[in-house]
Motif scaffolding. Structure first.
Motif, PDB file in Angstrom:
ATOM      1  N   ASP A   1       0.817  -1.214   0.000  1.00  0.00           N
ATOM      2  CA  ASP A   1       0.000   0.000   0.000  1.00  0.00           C
ATOM      3  C   ASP A   1       0.856   1.272   0.000  1.00  0.00           C
ATOM      4  O   ASP A   1       0.445   2.313   0.514  1.00  0.00           O
ATOM      5  N   VAL A   2       2.044   1.153  -0.552  1.00  0.00           N
ATOM      6  CA  VAL A   2       2.915   2.325  -0.679  1.00  0.00           C
ATOM      7  C   VAL A   2       3.073   2.650  -2.166  1.00  0.00           C
ATOM      8  O   VAL A   2       3.442   1.785  -2.949  1.00  0.00           O
ATOM      9  N   THR A   3       2.753   3.879  -2.520  1.00  0.00           N
ATOM     10  CA  THR A   3       2.977   4.351  -3.890  1.00  0.00           C
ATOM     11  C   THR A   3       3.746   5.659  -3.790  1.00  0.00           C
ATOM     12  O   THR A   3       3.247   6.630  -3.210  1.00  0.00           O
ATOM     13  N   ALA A   4       4.962   5.662  -4.324  1.00  0.00           N
ATOM     14  CA  ALA A   4       5.782   6.873  -4.167  1.00  0.00           C
ATOM     15  C   ALA A   4       6.914   6.926  -5.175  1.00  0.00           C
ATOM     16  O   ALA A   4       7.416   5.885  -5.611  1.00  0.00           O
ATOM     17  N   ASP A   5       7.279   8.131  -5.542  1.00  0.00           N
ATOM     18  CA  ASP A   5       8.536   8.365  -6.247  1.00  0.00           C
ATOM     19  C   ASP A   5       9.591   8.672  -5.185  1.00  0.00           C
ATOM     20  O   ASP A   5       9.330   9.449  -4.257  1.00  0.00           O
ATOM     21  N   VAL A   6      10.737   8.040  -5.311  1.00  0.00           N
ATOM     22  CA  VAL A   6      11.787   8.272  -4.315  1.00  0.00           C
ATOM     23  C   VAL A   6      13.077   8.691  -5.017  1.00  0.00           C
ATOM     24  O   VAL A   6      13.310   8.348  -6.176  1.00  0.00           O
ATOM     25  N   ALA A   7      13.876   9.437  -4.287  1.00  0.00           N
ATOM     26  CA  ALA A   7      15.174   9.855  -4.838  1.00  0.00           C
ATOM     27  C   ALA A   7      16.142   8.686  -4.782  1.00  0.00           C
ATOM     28  O   ALA A   7      16.247   7.998  -3.766  1.00  0.00           O
ATOM     29  N   PHE A   8      16.815   8.469  -5.878  1.00  0.00           N
ATOM     30  CA  PHE A   8      17.835   7.428  -5.989  1.00  0.00           C
ATOM     31  C   PHE A   8      19.168   8.169  -5.958  1.00  0.00           C
ATOM     32  O   PHE A   8      19.569   8.799  -6.936  1.00  0.00           O
ATOM     33  N   ILE A   9      19.823   8.125  -4.813  1.00  0.00           N
ATOM     34  CA  ILE A   9      20.921   9.044  -4.513  1.00  0.00           C
ATOM     35  C   ILE A   9      22.271   8.370  -4.704  1.00  0.00           C
ATOM     36  O   ILE A   9      22.475   7.272  -4.205  1.00  0.00           O
TER      37      ILE A   9
END
Lengths: 246, 289
Positions: A187-195
Motif C-alpha cells: 500500500d505504498v505508492t511513491a517516487d523516491v530519490a535514488f541518490i
C-alpha cells in the motif's frame, strides 16, 4: 492527504501525502521549483504554508533536490542528472521550510522530493528499537543486487526504506529496472530519490535519479550513465506514507 | 536620538522605589542595548520602530539537585525571543525572598525542546553547589533579541534535593548527548554533535560534523562517560558533504554508540554514497535491533 495553501518561491499548489500524530509527521511530496524565478531568488528560504500540522516544530531533516541534465557525449545522449539534499523542518504548525542553497540559484527547474519524518524531541525517556526486515529482491533473472544495508521497517502508518545498492549486471545497467520487494507493504505508492553515483559533469553534487515504488514493486526507468562503475554506491533513504491508513 | 526620545514617550518605567516614572530616550537606548549586548548581540544605534509585547515564561517545574539544575516544560517561543535565567546561590531554607541575590546564569538561551538544562552554567557562574535543603531563587524572562525588550519575571524558589528525590518527583534524565567530556587518549573526528534519543518512538536524531578519521569514510568521537545501555545500537541517516570546494555530495551513514574499557565512542560510518569530509550528518534514523 492535504495541499499547501501558499508558498514564497513561486511554485503552484503542492500536494502532500501525510501521516500525522503528536510526536511526528511523515510527509511525502514531489514538486518543481524554478530556481531562476524572481520569487525563488527573493526568498531567503523556501516556505510552504500548509493547514494545521499536528506538531508545532520539528528537528531538521533532509529532503532531496534534483535536476535533469542530459548531454550528448561521443554522439550518445547520456544521463548526468544530479542532486543533493537540503535541510528542511517544520517551523511552526503552518509552515514547512526548506533551505535555499545558493549553488542552485538560476539553475532553472529543479524537483524536490520530500520523503521525510519530521520528528520532535523531549518526548519521554524510553528509547526503543524495532526489528527491521532485510530487503530481498525477487527477479526472474536476477540482475540487481543490494548491499547489506538494504532493509525496511513497516509501521502501521508508514514504511521506512533504506536501500543500499551493491551492483547490477553490466548488461542491465542502462535498461529499465524492475524488482519485486519481498514482503514490502503493497500500500505504498511513491517516487523516491535514488541518490549517489559519480557525476563527473556536475562534480559539486552526486548523481541523483528517481525510482518508483508501487504495489511492492521497485522500478527505475533510467539512471546516471556510469552507475555500476565503482563507488560511490547509490541508495534510497525514504519515509513513505502508507495509503491504507488514510 | 530623536527617534529614541519619541519611542521613550510610550514606555512605562519605574523608579527603584517602584513608583511610575518617565524614561528618557538615552536611558531607553542604554537599557535595551544593555540587554542585547548581554545576550551577545551588537549595539542597536537606531531606535526600533515599535516595541512589541514580550510573552511571559510558562514552565512546568524546576529542580536543583547536587548534580543537576534544570527547568522543564518551558513553553516554546520562536525567535527573536531568548530566555534569560537568573539564579542565586544556596540560601537558608528560612529565607523567603532572595531574588535580590540572583545573578545572570544565562543572558539569553534557546530552550531545548522545553528544557533549560543550566547545570554547567550554574556551577560555573555560582561556583559552589547548593547543599541539600538549601533554597535557590530563580528568575526567568524572555528577551526580544531584536529590540532588547524583556518580559515579566517568572519567579520560583527551589529546595535542593537528592537526585533520587527528584526522580521520584518526576525529573527524568533525557537521553541527549552534546556536551560530554572528550577522551583525550584518542583523536576524535566528530564535532558539534547533538545526539538525541527522546523522539518517543524507535528513532534517534543526530546533527554532527564529521571530519574523517584514519579510515576513509569513518569518523569517531571518543568520550570519557559511558553511554547508557538503552541507547546502544545502530541507526542509519543521511549526511551531506561540506567541503571547502562547495561540494554537496550525499552519503548514507550508520551511526552507533558503544562503550569500551577506557572510553565510549560515537561512530559514524559512510556505507553508501560519497565519502567526502567534512560532512554534515543530520536527521532522523530508525533504531533497529
Amino acid at each position: 492527504m492535504f495541499v499547501s495553501t501558499s508558498n514564497n518561491f513561486g511554485a503552484g499548489q503542492i500536494q502532500f501525502k501525510d501521516y500525522q500524530c503528536s510526536l511526528y509527521v511523515v510527509l511525502n511530496a514531489k514538486f518543481t521549483v524554478n530556481t531562476s524565478s524572481p520569487a525563488y531568488l527573493a526568498a531567503s528560504r523556501m516556505e510552504i504554508k500548509v493547514p494545521d500540522l499536528s506538531i508545532g516544530r520539528s528537528v531538521e531533516v533532509p529532503v532531496a533536490i534534483r535536476f535533469a541534465d542530459r548531454r550528448t557525449i561521443s554522439g550518445q545522449e547520456v544521463n548526468c542528472d544530479g542532486g543533493t539534499v537540503l535541510i528542511s523542518k517544520v517551523a511552526d504548525k503552518n509552515t514547512i521550510v526548506i533551505e535555499r542553497h545558493r549553488l542552485f540559484d538560476n539553475q532553472g527547474e529543479m524537483t524536490i522530493i520530500i520523503s521525510a519524518m519530521y520528528a520532535t524531541l523531549n518526548n519521554g525517556n524510553n528509547p526503543q528499537k524495532v526489528q527491521r526486515t532485510m530487503l530481498q529482491l525477487q527477479q526472474e533473472n536476477p540482475y540487481l543486487y543490494m548491499s547489506d544495508s538494504a532493509y525496511f521497517v513497516a509501521d502501521q502508518h508508514w514504511v521506512f526504506l533504506c536501500m543500499g545498492f551493491s551492483h547490477c549486471l553490466y548488461d542491465y545497467k542502462n535498461l529499465p529496472w524492475e524488482a519485486t520487494l519481498k514482503d514490502f507493504p503493497t500500500d505504498v505508492t511513491a517516487d523516491v530519490a535514488f541518490i549517489g553515483g559519480v557525476n563527473a559533469y556536475n562534480p559539486q553534487v552526486c548523481g541523483m535519479g528517481e525510482a518508483h515504488i508501487e504495489n511492492g514493486v521497485f522500478t527505475m526507468q533510467e539512471r546516471m550513465y556510469n552507475f555500476c562503475e565503482g563507488s560511490p554506491k547509490p541508495f534510497v533513504f525514504a519515509f513513505l506514507v502508507r495509503d491504507t491508513q488514510e | 536620538m530623536a527617534a529614541w526620545n519619541t519611542l521613550a514617550k510610550g514606555v512605562k518605567s519605574k523608579t527603584i522605589l517602584g513608583e511610575a516614572a518617565e524614561i528618557s530616550g538615552l536611558n531607553l537606548y542604554i537599557k535595551l542595548n544593555y540587554n542585547r549586548v548581554m545576550a551577545g548581540y551588537s549595539i542597536m544605534a537606531d531606535a526600533p520602530a515599535a516595541l512589541r509585547a514580550v510573552p511571559n515564561v510558562v514552565y512546568e517545574a524546576a529542580w536543583v539537585t547536587l548534580t543537576a539544575v534544570i527547568i522543564k516544560g518551558i513553553e516554546h517561543e520562536e525567535m527573536p525571543f531568548k530566555l534569560v535565567v537568573r539564579m542565586s546561590g544556596g540560601q537558608s531554607n528560612g529565607v523567603s525572598k532572595g531574588w535580590s541575590k540572583t545573578v545572570i546564569i544565562s543572558p539569553g538561551m534557546e530552550e531545548d525542546w522545553g528544557d533549560a538544562d543550566v547545570t554547567k552554567l550554574y556551577f560555573s557562574t555560582i561556583g559552589v553547589q547548593p547543599a541539600l535543603g538549601e533554597k535557590v531563587f530563580l528568575e526567568m524572562y524572555w528577551l526580544n533579541t531584536t529590540t532588547g525588550v524583556t518580559g515579566l519575571d517568572a519567579r520560583d524558589s527551589i529546595t535542593c534535593i537528592t537526585d533520587e528525590e527528584a526522580s521520584i518527583e518526576g525529573l527524568t534524565v533525557r537521553f541527549k548527548f552534546n556536551e560530554m567530556d572528550l577522551y583525550e587518549g584518542r583523536a576524535s573526528s566528530v564535532s558539534d554533535y547533538d545526539l538525541d534519543f527522546s523522539t518517543g518512538i524507535a528513532a534517534a536524531y543526530i546533527d554532527a560534523i564529521c571530519t574523517g578519521g584514519a579510515t576513509e569514510g569513518y569518523s569517531s568521537l571518543y568520550l570519557n562517560t559511558a553511554f547508557p545501555e538503552q541507547v546502544k545500537g545502530p541507526f542509519n541517516c543521511v549526511a551531506r558533504s561540506t567541503e571547502a570546494n562547495g561540494n554537496l555530495k550525499v552519503q548514507l551513514c550508520t551511526v552507533e554508540v558503544k562503550n569500551s574499557k577506557n572510553y565510549s565512542q560515537l561512530s559514524i560510518a559512510t556505507i553508501a554514497g560519497n565519502t567526502g569530509v567534512p560532512s554534515h550528518v543530520f536527521g532522523v534514523g530508525i533504531r533497529y535491533e
